[in-house]
Motif scaffolding. Structure first.
Motif, PDB file in Angstrom:
ATOM      1  N   SER A   1       0.993   3.868  -3.085  1.00  0.00           N
ATOM      2  CA  SER A   1       0.637   5.248  -2.751  1.00  0.00           C
ATOM      3  C   SER A   1       1.745   6.215  -3.146  1.00  0.00           C
TER       4      SER A   1
ATOM      5  N   ILE B   1      -3.434   5.219  -5.686  1.00  0.00           N
ATOM      6  CA  ILE B   1      -3.623   5.502  -4.258  1.00  0.00           C
ATOM      7  C   ILE B   1      -4.944   4.898  -3.788  1.00  0.00           C
TER       8      ILE B   1
ATOM      9  N   ASN C   1      -5.790   0.967  -2.899  1.00  0.00           N
ATOM     10  CA  ASN C   1      -5.446   0.386  -1.603  1.00  0.00           C
ATOM     11  C   ASN C   1      -6.662   0.259  -0.696  1.00  0.00           C
TER      12      ASN C   1
ATOM     13  N   ALA D   1       0.840  -1.208   0.000  1.00  0.00           N
ATOM     14  CA  ALA D   1       0.000   0.000   0.000  1.00  0.00           C
ATOM     15  C   ALA D   1       0.871   1.254   0.000  1.00  0.00           C
TER      16      ALA D   1
ATOM     17  N   GLY E   1       1.709   6.543  -6.847  1.00  0.00           N
ATOM     18  CA  GLY E   1       0.566   7.376  -7.211  1.00  0.00           C
ATOM     19  C   GLY E   1       0.843   8.849  -6.968  1.00  0.00           C
TER      20      GLY E   1
END
Length: 113
Positions: free
Chosen positions: A44, A74, A77, A40, A47
């Motif tokens: 992120s 993002i 997740n 994650a 992203g």
């Protein structure tokens, strides 16, 4: 628009931590919860990089693609993992890289002419 030097160092520090964690996972075989957190964080950060990079493009279509791909990476997740989410994630990971590669070649060719 330039990123604050502190934020830039923080971003690269976070990327380094995620990279180290991914490599450590090969040897230490973390449990699935830790792997989920690492993945994650990785998606992120990618992203966020795509969103930030998208802000610098002159062409609105490319800018929109970068920003939407970043938002999806993002947001995924927080979604249940399905085949379609995985396919979209792969597309959103690769599309900005391909666009960046093609655009850089176009700029080099234009400079040579």
């Amino acid at each position: 628009m330039k990123l604050n030097p502190f934020l830039q160092k923080l971003f690269f520090f976070l990327i380094a931590i995620v990279l180290i964690a991914k490599v450590m996972n090969w040897f230490l075989d973390f449990n699935s919860e830790i792997n989920t957190i690492i993945n994650a964080a990785m998606f992120s950060l990618i992203g966020m990089a795509y969103i930030y990079t998208g802000l610098f493009w002159d062409k609105k279509l490319i800018q929109t693609i970068f920003i939407l791909c970043g938002i999806f990476l993002i947001g995924m997740n927080f979604l249940k993992e399905t085949t379609w989410i995985s396919i979209m994630a792969i597309i959103c990971l690769l599309k900005p890289m391909v666009i960046g590669r093609i655009s850089s070649k176009d700029k080099k060719e234009l400079a040579e002419q």
